[in-house]
Design a protein around this motif. Structure first.
Motif, PDB file in Angstrom:
ATOM      1  N   LYS A  36       0.853  -1.171   0.000  1.00 53.50           N
ATOM      2  CA  LYS A  36       0.000   0.000   0.000  1.00 53.50           C
ATOM      3  C   LYS A  36       0.899   1.235   0.000  1.00 53.50           C
ATOM      4  O   LYS A  36       1.911   1.265   0.683  1.00 53.50           O
ATOM      5  CB  LYS A  36      -0.868  -0.021   1.257  1.00 53.50           C
ATOM      6  N   LYS A  37       0.544   2.232  -0.787  1.00 48.80           N
ATOM      7  CA  LYS A  37       1.327   3.456  -0.815  1.00 48.80           C
ATOM      8  C   LYS A  37       1.241   4.129   0.555  1.00 48.80           C
ATOM      9  O   LYS A  37       0.188   4.135   1.192  1.00 48.80           O
ATOM     10  CB  LYS A  37       0.801   4.404  -1.881  1.00 48.80           C
ATOM     11  N   PRO A  38       2.363   4.726   0.999  1.00 52.06           N
ATOM     12  CA  PRO A  38       2.327   5.410   2.297  1.00 52.06           C
ATOM     13  C   PRO A  38       1.471   6.667   2.207  1.00 52.06           C
ATOM     14  O   PRO A  38       1.342   7.260   1.130  1.00 52.06           O
ATOM     15  CB  PRO A  38       3.795   5.764   2.547  1.00 52.06           C
ATOM     16  N   PRO A  39       0.899   7.093   3.327  1.00 49.34           N
ATOM     17  CA  PRO A  39       0.125   8.332   3.310  1.00 49.34           C
ATOM     18  C   PRO A  39       1.039   9.513   2.984  1.00 49.34           C
ATOM     19  O   PRO A  39       2.198   9.541   3.390  1.00 49.34           O
ATOM     20  CB  PRO A  39      -0.446   8.445   4.724  1.00 49.34           C
ATOM     21  N   MET A  40       0.506  10.456   2.251  1.00 53.23           N
ATOM     22  CA  MET A  40       1.287  11.613   1.822  1.00 53.23           C
ATOM     23  C   MET A  40       0.855  12.856   2.611  1.00 53.23           C
ATOM     24  O   MET A  40      -0.284  12.939   3.076  1.00 53.23           O
ATOM     25  CB  MET A  40       1.099  11.842   0.320  1.00 53.23           C
ATOM     26  N   TYR A  41       1.802  13.794   2.721  1.00 52.74           N
ATOM     27  CA  TYR A  41       1.569  15.022   3.478  1.00 52.74           C
ATOM     28  C   TYR A  41       1.992  16.224   2.656  1.00 52.74           C
ATOM     29  O   TYR A  41       3.009  16.192   1.962  1.00 52.74           O
ATOM     30  CB  TYR A  41       2.353  14.999   4.799  1.00 52.74           C
ATOM     31  N   LYS A  42       1.195  17.282   2.740  1.00 55.22           N
ATOM     32  CA  LYS A  42       1.493  18.529   2.043  1.00 55.22           C
ATOM     33  C   LYS A  42       2.341  19.413   2.950  1.00 55.22           C
ATOM     34  O   LYS A  42       2.057  19.526   4.145  1.00 55.22           O
ATOM     35  CB  LYS A  42       0.201  19.279   1.701  1.00 55.22           C
ATOM     36  N   VAL A  43       3.356  20.044   2.369  1.00 57.51           N
ATOM     37  CA  VAL A  43       4.103  21.080   3.073  1.00 57.51           C
ATOM     38  C   VAL A  43       3.483  22.400   2.633  1.00 57.51           C
ATOM     39  O   VAL A  43       3.444  22.719   1.447  1.00 57.51           O
ATOM     40  CB  VAL A  43       5.607  21.046   2.735  1.00 57.51           C
ATOM     41  N   ILE A  44       2.963  23.131   3.603  1.00 58.79           N
ATOM     42  CA  ILE A  44       2.241  24.374   3.328  1.00 58.79           C
ATOM     43  C   ILE A  44       3.031  25.556   3.877  1.00 58.79           C
ATOM     44  O   ILE A  44       3.407  25.567   5.049  1.00 58.79           O
ATOM     45  CB  ILE A  44       0.833  24.340   3.954  1.00 58.79           C
ATOM     46  N   MET A  45       3.278  26.519   3.005  1.00 62.30           N
ATOM     47  CA  MET A  45       3.969  27.740   3.411  1.00 62.30           C
ATOM     48  C   MET A  45       2.919  28.787   3.754  1.00 62.30           C
ATOM     49  O   MET A  45       1.958  28.984   3.002  1.00 62.30           O
ATOM     50  CB  MET A  45       4.874  28.239   2.284  1.00 62.30           C
TER      51      MET A  45
END
Length: 127
Positions: A36-45
């Protein structure tokens, strides 16, 4: 040693990297794990009223490997909308990038800040 002992060794096959093993005359297929693909996270500026725009572009080029034109577009989005996504990564990488930007900004006496949040767009995919 008896012949029975040698027959058992030959039938069992021992440890093998093959997909199929013989075990007492029965073929056993190795189970392949479903990945299963790992969960992804957004880097927000996040926008602030003090950090110079050229510093923001420099950060985007150096930490997120954006070309100057793309970095300028992201910087303008941060400036006009209050925040923008700089990139989407696995959790460890996203946390590291946000921490690096925050430390670099602090070291250069700017209040520029990044945070991370889960990327909901990647959910529900099976692979």
């Amino acid at each position: 040693m008896s012949n029975q002992f040698f027959q058992n060794i030959q039938l069992s096959g021992g440890d093998s990297d093959d997909d199929l093993n013989w075990n007492g005359g029965t073929v056993l297929e190795r189970a392949k794990p479903k990945l299963k693909k790992p969960p992804m996270y957004k880097v927000i500026m996040l926008n602030d009223d003090y950090t110079p725009m050229d510093f923001v572009v420099e950060v985007l080029c150096n930490f997120f490997r954006l070309d100057p034109e793309s970095a300028t577009r992201v910087m303008l989005k941060v400036h006009t909308e209050g925040s923008a996504v700089c990139g989407v990564y696995t959790r460890d990488i996203a946390e590291t990038k946000a921490a690096q930007v925050n430390q670099f900004s602090q070291d250069n006496e700017h209040p520029l800040w990044c945070e991370i949040e889960p990327d909901d767009e990647g959910e529900g995919e099976d692979n």
